[in-house]
Design a protein around this motif. Sequence first.
Motif, PDB file in Angstrom:
ATOM      1  N   SER A  80      97.922 -18.696 112.775  1.00  0.00           N
ATOM      2  CA  SER A  80      97.160 -17.465 112.869  1.00  0.00           C
ATOM      3  C   SER A  80      96.945 -16.686 112.739  1.00  0.00           C
ATOM      4  O   SER A  80      98.236 -16.114 111.463  1.00  0.00           O
ATOM      5  CB  SER A  80      98.651 -16.958 115.091  1.00  0.00           C
ATOM      6  N   ARG A  81      96.024 -16.159 112.794  1.00  0.00           N
ATOM      7  CA  ARG A  81      95.105 -14.943 111.396  1.00  0.00           C
ATOM      8  C   ARG A  81      94.848 -13.636 112.017  1.00  0.00           C
ATOM      9  O   ARG A  81      94.589 -12.675 111.387  1.00  0.00           O
ATOM     10  CB  ARG A  81      93.428 -15.615 110.484  1.00  0.00           C
ATOM     11  N   HIS A  82      95.825 -13.454 113.472  1.00  0.00           N
ATOM     12  CA  HIS A  82      95.673 -12.116 113.450  1.00  0.00           C
ATOM     13  C   HIS A  82      96.577 -11.587 114.196  1.00  0.00           C
ATOM     14  O   HIS A  82      98.132 -12.842 114.311  1.00  0.00           O
ATOM     15  CB  HIS A  82      94.276 -11.701 114.344  1.00  0.00           C
ATOM     16  N   LYS A  96      93.368  -6.123 118.893  1.00  0.00           N
ATOM     17  CA  LYS A  96      93.053  -7.739 117.743  1.00  0.00           C
ATOM     18  C   LYS A  96      92.854  -6.846 116.115  1.00  0.00           C
ATOM     19  O   LYS A  96      91.874  -6.496 115.572  1.00  0.00           O
ATOM     20  CB  LYS A  96      92.481  -8.972 118.241  1.00  0.00           C
ATOM     21  N   VAL A  97      94.023  -7.719 115.519  1.00  0.00           N
ATOM     22  CA  VAL A  97      93.932  -6.835 113.729  1.00  0.00           C
ATOM     23  C   VAL A  97      93.930  -8.153 113.042  1.00  0.00           C
ATOM     24  O   VAL A  97      95.498  -9.105 113.249  1.00  0.00           O
ATOM     25  CB  VAL A  97      95.620  -5.930 113.444  1.00  0.00           C
ATOM     26  N   TRP A  98      93.022  -8.622 112.545  1.00  0.00           N
ATOM     27  CA  TRP A  98      93.181  -9.350 111.381  1.00  0.00           C
ATOM     28  C   TRP A  98      93.815  -9.163 109.976  1.00  0.00           C
ATOM     29  O   TRP A  98      94.041  -7.851 109.571  1.00  0.00           O
ATOM     30  CB  TRP A  98      91.453  -9.807 110.842  1.00  0.00           C
ATOM     31  N   LEU A  99      94.380 -10.133 109.469  1.00  0.00           N
ATOM     32  CA  LEU A  99      95.346 -10.206 109.014  1.00  0.00           C
ATOM     33  C   LEU A  99      94.800 -11.264 107.809  1.00  0.00           C
ATOM     34  O   LEU A  99      95.480 -10.775 106.504  1.00  0.00           O
ATOM     35  CB  LEU A  99      96.462 -11.144 109.239  1.00  0.00           C
ATOM     36  N   HIS A 147      90.923 -11.891 105.393  1.00  0.00           N
ATOM     37  CA  HIS A 147      89.128 -11.571 105.432  1.00  0.00           C
ATOM     38  C   HIS A 147      89.280 -12.502 103.548  1.00  0.00           C
ATOM     39  O   HIS A 147      89.751 -12.708 103.317  1.00  0.00           O
ATOM     40  CB  HIS A 147      88.837 -10.109 104.587  1.00  0.00           C
ATOM     41  N   GLN A 157      94.353  -0.250 108.444  1.00  0.00           N
ATOM     42  CA  GLN A 157      94.007  -0.425 110.246  1.00  0.00           C
ATOM     43  C   GLN A 157      94.607  -0.062 111.005  1.00  0.00           C
ATOM     44  O   GLN A 157      93.968   0.387 112.112  1.00  0.00           O
ATOM     45  CB  GLN A 157      93.459  -1.873 110.337  1.00  0.00           C
ATOM     46  N   ALA A 188      93.821 -13.830 123.380  1.00  0.00           N
ATOM     47  CA  ALA A 188      94.344 -13.126 121.510  1.00  0.00           C
ATOM     48  C   ALA A 188      95.432 -12.651 121.393  1.00  0.00           C
ATOM     49  O   ALA A 188      95.959 -12.802 119.989  1.00  0.00           O
ATOM     50  CB  ALA A 188      93.278 -12.113 121.588  1.00  0.00           C
ATOM     51  N   ALA A 237      98.268 -14.669 119.162  1.00  0.00           N
ATOM     52  CA  ALA A 237      98.802 -13.733 117.867  1.00  0.00           C
ATOM     53  C   ALA A 237     100.171 -14.300 117.224  1.00  0.00           C
ATOM     54  O   ALA A 237     100.885 -14.714 117.645  1.00  0.00           O
ATOM     55  CB  ALA A 237      98.363 -12.465 118.779  1.00  0.00           C
TER      56      ALA A 237
END
Length: 264
Positions: free
Chosen positions: A36-38, A49-52, A54, A67, A115, A119
């Motif tokens: 999972s990337r968020h 929803k916070v992305w971890l 990039h 963020q 989502a 997560a």
Amino acid sequence: MIQNTIPMCSSQYERMFNTSRIPGIETDTIQHMKDSRHIVVYHKGCYFKVWLYHDGRLLKLREIEQQMQRILDDSSEPQAGEEKLAALTAGDRVPWAKARQAYFGHGKNKQSLDAVEKAAFFVTLDETEQGYRKEDPVTSMDTYAKSLLHGSCYDRWFDKTFTLVVFKNGKMGLNTEHSWADAPIVGHLWEDMGKFCLTYGASMTRLFREGRTETVRSCTTESCNYVQAMEDPTQNDSHRFGKNIKQAMVDIIALFGVGMNSTK
């Protein structure tokens, strides 16, 4: 590993992240994602929803901090039905399973639920201040514990493996769903975060494949004698440990699956 010599089953650690309990009419199931990337953050009734990651790299701490600050500064009002949605995860399982089938099977509702459930974990930025207060230790710790245990019953997602709760004054803690693993596993996570974690008396039986825990009846006459001996300056180490070897054996035999709750 025990003393770097005896391997223990580590299957429970795999489910620590990217995992959710899914409600069912007859029985719940555990949904585990390979990756999972968020994460999902809850603040003032709104979900974010916070992305971890990039461009294939894990975000730096300052980027994650930015963020979080944007979330704290966000003045948006919750959408209809958003603020208390997580209360579904706190109630009886059958109504939640039926509501999930009826209202979260397609469209934006399904995307939003996915989502959360997919997560890595859930975070609540709690608007209350909690923690030990010297002037009122009993009430302050009681309130602190209750907040971590259930909050407002709609501001923790009780189906995630854990909700990381961060209070307004910087205190923090975990609310943990128990079906995916045992307390020592979560305790190890908390230790890795540099915090001391209290848990019940349990001995891990991960010497066995898929082993969970065996209860250790830690409050015994022998354990009381052991504590008193350790605090007695007139006792030497040989006397302290020699007289209380039975209590040590309680932990050891539980480790090998022949403890208090073992089936005979």
